[in-house]
Design a protein around this motif. Structure first.
Motif, PDB file in Angstrom:
ATOM      1  N   ASP A 220       0.820  -1.208   0.000  1.00 12.15           N
ATOM      2  CA  ASP A 220       0.000   0.000   0.000  1.00 12.15           C
ATOM      3  C   ASP A 220       0.859   1.266   0.000  1.00 12.15           C
ATOM      4  O   ASP A 220       0.377   2.351   0.272  1.00 12.15           O
ATOM      5  N   GLU A 221       2.150   1.091  -0.290  1.00 10.49           N
ATOM      6  CA  GLU A 221       3.064   2.227  -0.370  1.00 10.49           C
ATOM      7  C   GLU A 221       4.206   1.849  -1.308  1.00 10.49           C
ATOM      8  O   GLU A 221       4.679   0.705  -1.285  1.00 10.49           O
ATOM      9  N   ILE A 222       4.638   2.784  -2.156  1.00  7.13           N
ATOM     10  CA  ILE A 222       5.707   2.529  -3.110  1.00  7.13           C
ATOM     11  C   ILE A 222       6.881   3.456  -2.813  1.00  7.13           C
ATOM     12  O   ILE A 222       6.709   4.662  -2.668  1.00  7.13           O
ATOM     13  N   TRP A 223       8.074   2.857  -2.726  1.00 10.44           N
ATOM     14  CA  TRP A 223       9.309   3.627  -2.670  1.00 10.44           C
ATOM     15  C   TRP A 223      10.048   3.436  -3.989  1.00 10.44           C
ATOM     16  O   TRP A 223      10.128   2.310  -4.490  1.00 10.44           O
ATOM     17  N   GLU A 224      10.595   4.517  -4.521  1.00  5.70           N
ATOM     18  CA  GLU A 224      11.372   4.415  -5.757  1.00  5.70           C
ATOM     19  C   GLU A 224      12.749   5.046  -5.559  1.00  5.70           C
ATOM     20  O   GLU A 224      12.862   6.198  -5.144  1.00  5.70           O
ATOM     21  N   LEU A 225      13.788   4.256  -5.853  1.00  9.57           N
ATOM     22  CA  LEU A 225      15.160   4.765  -5.882  1.00  9.57           C
ATOM     23  C   LEU A 225      15.456   5.227  -7.303  1.00  9.57           C
ATOM     24  O   LEU A 225      15.417   4.426  -8.240  1.00  9.57           O
ATOM     25  N   GLU A 226      15.733   6.513  -7.462  1.00  9.24           N
ATOM     26  CA  GLU A 226      15.984   7.051  -8.797  1.00  9.24           C
ATOM     27  C   GLU A 226      16.965   8.212  -8.692  1.00  9.24           C
ATOM     28  O   GLU A 226      16.759   9.128  -7.887  1.00  9.24           O
ATOM     29  N   ARG A 227      18.001   8.164  -9.500  1.00 13.52           N
ATOM     30  CA  ARG A 227      19.008   9.226  -9.539  1.00 13.52           C
ATOM     31  C   ARG A 227      19.484   9.599  -8.134  1.00 13.52           C
ATOM     32  O   ARG A 227      19.500  10.760  -7.744  1.00 13.52           O
ATOM     33  N   GLU A 228      19.849   8.560  -7.388  1.00  9.53           N
ATOM     34  CA  GLU A 228      20.470   8.682  -6.070  1.00  9.53           C
ATOM     35  C   GLU A 228      19.498   9.094  -4.974  1.00  9.53           C
ATOM     36  O   GLU A 228      19.877   9.216  -3.814  1.00  9.53           O
ATOM     37  N   HIS A 229      18.215   9.336  -5.294  1.00 12.91           N
ATOM     38  CA  HIS A 229      17.251   9.810  -4.311  1.00 12.91           C
ATOM     39  C   HIS A 229      16.153   8.768  -4.096  1.00 12.91           C
ATOM     40  O   HIS A 229      15.935   7.879  -4.924  1.00 12.91           O
ATOM     41  N   LEU A 230      15.460   8.895  -2.959  1.00 16.16           N
ATOM     42  CA  LEU A 230      14.338   8.016  -2.643  1.00 16.16           C
ATOM     43  C   LEU A 230      13.046   8.829  -2.667  1.00 16.16           C
ATOM     44  O   LEU A 230      12.913   9.827  -1.963  1.00 16.16           O
ATOM     45  N   TYR A 231      12.093   8.389  -3.504  1.00 17.04           N
ATOM     46  CA  TYR A 231      10.790   9.046  -3.604  1.00 17.04           C
ATOM     47  C   TYR A 231       9.747   8.118  -2.992  1.00 17.04           C
ATOM     48  O   TYR A 231       9.731   6.916  -3.267  1.00 17.04           O
ATOM     49  N   VAL A 232       8.865   8.670  -2.169  1.00 15.66           N
ATOM     50  CA  VAL A 232       7.846   7.887  -1.465  1.00 15.66           C
ATOM     51  C   VAL A 232       6.470   8.241  -2.010  1.00 15.66           C
ATOM     52  O   VAL A 232       6.121   9.425  -2.115  1.00 15.66           O
ATOM     53  N   TYR A 233       5.681   7.207  -2.369  1.00 10.98           N
ATOM     54  CA  TYR A 233       4.334   7.398  -2.905  1.00 10.98           C
ATOM     55  C   TYR A 233       3.370   6.563  -2.072  1.00 10.98           C
ATOM     56  O   TYR A 233       3.500   5.335  -1.990  1.00 10.98           O
ATOM     57  N   LYS A 234       2.393   7.197  -1.441  1.00 11.03           N
ATOM     58  CA  LYS A 234       1.369   6.476  -0.697  1.00 11.03           C
ATOM     59  C   LYS A 234       0.310   5.971  -1.676  1.00 11.03           C
ATOM     60  O   LYS A 234      -0.173   6.725  -2.514  1.00 11.03           O
ATOM     61  N   GLY A 235      -0.027   4.705  -1.583  1.00 10.97           N
ATOM     62  CA  GLY A 235      -1.042   4.158  -2.478  1.00 10.97           C
ATOM     63  C   GLY A 235      -0.497   2.993  -3.290  1.00 10.97           C
ATOM     64  O   GLY A 235       0.631   2.523  -3.082  1.00 10.97           O
ATOM     65  N   ASP A 236      -1.294   2.511  -4.247  1.00 12.28           N
ATOM     66  CA  ASP A 236      -0.920   1.344  -5.033  1.00 12.28           C
ATOM     67  C   ASP A 236      -0.069   1.729  -6.241  1.00 12.28           C
ATOM     68  O   ASP A 236       0.297   2.894  -6.427  1.00 12.28           O
ATOM     69  N   TYR A 237       0.214   0.730  -7.080  1.00 21.13           N
ATOM     70  CA  TYR A 237       1.110   0.943  -8.215  1.00 21.13           C
ATOM     71  C   TYR A 237       0.510   1.927  -9.224  1.00 21.13           C
ATOM     72  O   TYR A 237       1.231   2.767  -9.789  1.00 21.13           O
ATOM     73  N   ALA A 238      -0.804   1.833  -9.461  1.00 23.56           N
ATOM     74  CA  ALA A 238      -1.451   2.745 -10.412  1.00 23.56           C
ATOM     75  C   ALA A 238      -1.325   4.193  -9.937  1.00 23.56           C
ATOM     76  O   ALA A 238      -1.038   5.098 -10.732  1.00 23.56           O
ATOM     77  N   HIS A 239      -1.511   4.414  -8.626  1.00 24.67           N
ATOM     78  CA  HIS A 239      -1.368   5.771  -8.076  1.00 24.67           C
ATOM     79  C   HIS A 239       0.078   6.243  -8.197  1.00 24.67           C
ATOM     80  O   HIS A 239       0.343   7.420  -8.485  1.00 24.67           O
ATOM     81  N   TYR A 240       1.009   5.322  -7.974  1.00 19.60           N
ATOM     82  CA  TYR A 240       2.433   5.663  -8.130  1.00 19.60           C
ATOM     83  C   TYR A 240       2.730   6.135  -9.548  1.00 19.60           C
ATOM     84  O   TYR A 240       3.424   7.145  -9.748  1.00 19.60           O
ATOM     85  N   MET A 241       2.193   5.434 -10.549  1.00 23.10           N
ATOM     86  CA  MET A 241       2.455   5.806 -11.940  1.00 23.10           C
ATOM     87  C   MET A 241       1.893   7.192 -12.255  1.00 23.10           C
ATOM     88  O   MET A 241       2.549   8.007 -12.926  1.00 23.10           O
ATOM     89  N   GLU A 242       0.693   7.472 -11.761  1.00 16.90           N
ATOM     90  CA  GLU A 242       0.077   8.785 -12.004  1.00 16.90           C
ATOM     91  C   GLU A 242       0.874   9.901 -11.326  1.00 16.90           C
ATOM     92  O   GLU A 242       1.158  10.940 -11.927  1.00 16.90           O
ATOM     93  N   THR A 243       1.245   9.669 -10.062  1.00 19.85           N
ATOM     94  CA  THR A 243       1.968  10.697  -9.306  1.00 19.85           C
ATOM     95  C   THR A 243       3.355  10.924  -9.871  1.00 19.85           C
ATOM     96  O   THR A 243       3.830  12.066  -9.955  1.00 19.85           O
ATOM     97  N   LYS A 244       4.007   9.829 -10.277  1.00 17.72           N
ATOM     98  CA  LYS A 244       5.344   9.978 -10.844  1.00 17.72           C
ATOM     99  C   LYS A 244       5.286  10.754 -12.160  1.00 17.72           C
ATOM    100  O   LYS A 244       6.158  11.594 -12.436  1.00 17.72           O
ATOM    101  N   ALA A 245       4.275  10.479 -12.992  1.00 24.93           N
ATOM    102  CA  ALA A 245       4.146  11.197 -14.265  1.00 24.93           C
ATOM    103  C   ALA A 245       3.996  12.700 -14.018  1.00 24.93           C
ATOM    104  O   ALA A 245       4.603  13.524 -14.720  1.00 24.93           O
ATOM    105  N   ALA A 246       3.207  13.052 -12.991  1.00 22.79           N
ATOM    106  CA  ALA A 246       3.040  14.468 -12.662  1.00 22.79           C
ATOM    107  C   ALA A 246       4.350  15.074 -12.159  1.00 22.79           C
ATOM    108  O   ALA A 246       4.698  16.215 -12.500  1.00 22.79           O
TER     109      ALA A 246
END
Length: 641
Positions: A220-246
């Motif tokens: 129910d939470e996604i962490w993404e390691l990208e370009r040396e940083h950690l981004y935290v997204y609350k919610g499922d994978y679909a919400h992660y994709m939408e938030t990351k695109a924004a």
């Protein structure tokens, strides 16, 4: 309860940092999915949290009462030990007792069993023994008396998974379970069981996986390691994709604004005299900050690639009355099939049923026992196998790819150089000059896939292509295959991957039987569940009829809805109202289910609508199962007449 806190963690290998100054918190009950490209530190972060590696910088707090369990991609065993010894390696007295009990049952040691049974009662170990039985059975650990050294790669992975679940299964109240690609080498039924198990268990979870359906079902939470940083997204994978695109859109706009301002400031810097006022010095300092910001170009979206492949002729591949067996195992029994241009086929079946052998017969790499395999003259196979990349020592990545071809022809008439093609598959220029032996496991898989595609085939055969690939690479691969105009044959346990790409399935059911199912994997599973229910009803019908006949012979009245049952008490008014409402709800849910099945079986739904319908179907089926169980409980309270 606060389990883990990290502040300013940094880890590097050589000059390149994997991650820099990342901070996060894990609390009891969290279920977190960790995603990133291969080689940027997912597994390293898990090892730091488990105490196997130290960070270069930063602070890490782990609660003193917390047990950290790590399921790794490459498990370590005592190779000479028996599987049962490795499975029950925990020193917990209940685990050791179950180990002794299972060994006694396996060896039919009747002398030891009475004492072990008494101890099982004393320690109240039976509930946990049932859980152990479920884990061992579902993961098909049916080789307890074999030495570990004799196991295949898939068997070792299942053993490691079973051992981890048993270790945390007795008492996981204060356990952080970390899992690195747990679905690799599991068949789909095992994956679905593991999803259900992790959802039901009250366990705190940090999960690395490329399986998007699994990620959605468990976390129910996604962490993404990208370009040396950690981004935290609350919610499922679909919400992660939408938030990351924004986020990426915002970063792109910010970068372009910084670039435009940088050009103006650069012109000002060049015109200014050496002697500077306080005001100009301040502007100069701002310029250098702006220069750094303008240099940080945000990640680009995956490129679209349309290849110029050799045209497939009228004859592609024909299999006529093909038989194949290995000893007592029958893989093909009179199989007939003719491939059509542009066909997209998924191949599924339980582990060991012969999927890889079927692919080898198709390419004439393994001869059939009888029958014919005819391949068209224009067919160029591209085969991604599970054996992996053939590593050549002292060869760089770019040299390895150029040994296949210098350029990749495009449908538009142009071409991509080997270096450009490597960039498409997420090998930046600096990585292209890395030695093959220095690549991570995931990077080797990505390079293997790239070399298969770079050879420009028109008939792709992909045997578990998603294992060890990261999600960014999977997105590139899916986009490529979606536009690919040749034939594609895919063996994969990745349900999302199969649902998006295949038109129909060849289902290896065992004993040489292959079913041609007209639909994707999700549609097949719904059909299969319906068949299982129908078969169960057919099995129960003779028993119900026999009970009915006996009741009639004894002069008892038999209700039409269900066989007579002993009534312990009368149904209360509240229960009667509940029972009536359940009947209405069941009728409504069954109608909703039929409508969804009809909608999904048309075959013309866009992928996002099909995925949404599949999720609705899952929810409807879960509601039906719960209501049917309650209906049965209440129906037992009905009077016999």
């Amino acid at each position: 309860m606060h389990y883990v806190s990290a502040e300013g963690l940094t880890k590097s290998y050589g000059a390149e940092p994997l991650f820099r100054s990342i901070s996060f918190h894990i609390s009891e009950g969290d279920k977190i999915g960790l995603i990133a490209r291969n080689g940027v530190g997912k597994s390293t972060l898990l090892r730091i949290l488990s105490g196997q590696e130290p960070p270069d910088e930063g602070k890490l707090f782990i609660h003193k009462d917390l047990t950290v369990a790590l399921f790794e991609q490459d498990p370590v065993f005592n190779e000479e030990g028996l599987v049962s010894d490795q499975l029950f390696h925990s020193n917990h007295p209940v685990v050791q007792l179950i180990r002794a009990y299972e060994n006694a049952v396996e060896e039919q040691d009747e002398a030891s069993l009475p004492e072990l049974l008494d101890r099982m009662d004393t320690l109240q170990a039976w509930d946990f023994e049932v859980k152990v039985k479920q884990i061992v059975t579902r993961l098909e650990i049916n080789f307890l008396r074999r030495p570990v050294r004799e196991l295949s790669g898939g068997q070792r992975k299942r053993l490691a998974l079973a051992r981890t679940l048993i270790d945390i299964g007795f008492d996981h109240r204060h356990t952080l379970l970390m899992m690195d690609e747990p679905t690799n080498h599991l068949d789909v039924e095992m994956i679905e069981w593991l999803e259900h198990y992790l959802r039901q268990e009250r366990v705190t979870l940090l999960l690395v996986t490329h399986d998007r359906y699994f990620l959605d079902a468990v976390t129910d939470e996604i962490w993404e390691l990208e370009r040396e940083h950690l981004y935290v997204y609350k919610g499922d994978y679909a919400h992660y994709m939408e938030t990351k695109a924004a986020r990426l859109e915002s970063e792109q706009a910010g970068w372009e604004k910084a670039r435009n301002l940088y050009r103006k400031e650069l012109e000002w810097m060049r015109k200014q005299p050496r002697a500077r006022t306080t005001k100009s010095k301040s502007r100069q300092e701002n310029f250098y900050q702006l220069e750094t910001q303008a240099a940080k170009k945000p990640a680009e979206a995956a490129l679209q690639l349309q290849m110029k492949m050799s045209r497939l002729g009228g004859k592609i591949v024909e299999l006529k009355k093909v038989y194949k067996s290995y000893g007592d195992q029958c893989i093909l029994k009179g199989f007939d099939y003719t491939f059509s241009p542009g066909e997209r086929v998924g191949v599924i079946g339980r582990n060991g049923v012969g999927k890889s052998t079927f692919l080898q017969i198709l390419q004439q790499l393994v001869p059939p026992d009888s029958g014919k395999v005819n391949i068209g003259e224009t067919v160029v196979f591209g085969h991604f196998s599970q054996q992996g990349l053939t590593i050549r020592e002292n060869v760089r990545v770019i040299e390895y790819v150029k040994s296949i071809a210098e350029n990749f022809p495009l449908a538009s008439g142009g071409s991509l150089s080997a270096a450009q093609f490597l960039e498409l598959f997420l090998f930046p220029p600096a990585k292209q000059y890395t030695m093959l032996e220095s690549l991570s496991g995931g990077e080797k898989k990505r390079l293997q896939l790239l070399t298969v595609l770079f050879a420009n085939p028109n008939f792709l055969i992909l045997d578990e292509p998603t294992n060890d690939l990261d999600l960014p690479t999977l997105a590139v691969l899916e986009n490529f295959l979606y536009e690919f105009s040749g034939c594609v044959l895919i063996v994969s346990h990745d349900r999302y991957f199969m649902d998006r790409l295949v038109d129909h399935l060849l289902v290896l059911e065992g004993e040489g039987v292959i079913r041609d199912f007209p639909g994707n994997y999700t549609q097949y599973r719904f059909w299969q569940q319906e068949q299982e229910k129908t078969d169960q009803m057919k099995k129960e019908q003779p028993k119900l009829q026999e009970e009915k006949t006996e009741a009639l012979a004894a002069g008892q009245s038999v209700p039409s809805a269900a066989p007579a049952s002993v009534v312990k008490r009368k149904m209360s008014y509240k229960e009667k109202r509940e029972w009536e409402q359940i009947e209405k709800d069941l009728a409504r849910l069954n109608a909703e289910k039929d409508a969804l099945l009809q909608k999904m079986s048309k075959g013309d739904l866009p992928f996002n609508e099909l995925e949404s319908a599949g999720q609705q179907m899952t929810q409807v089926q879960m509601s039906l199962d719960e209501l049917e169980m309650r209906w049965l409980e209440l129906s037992e309270l009905l009077p016999a007449g």
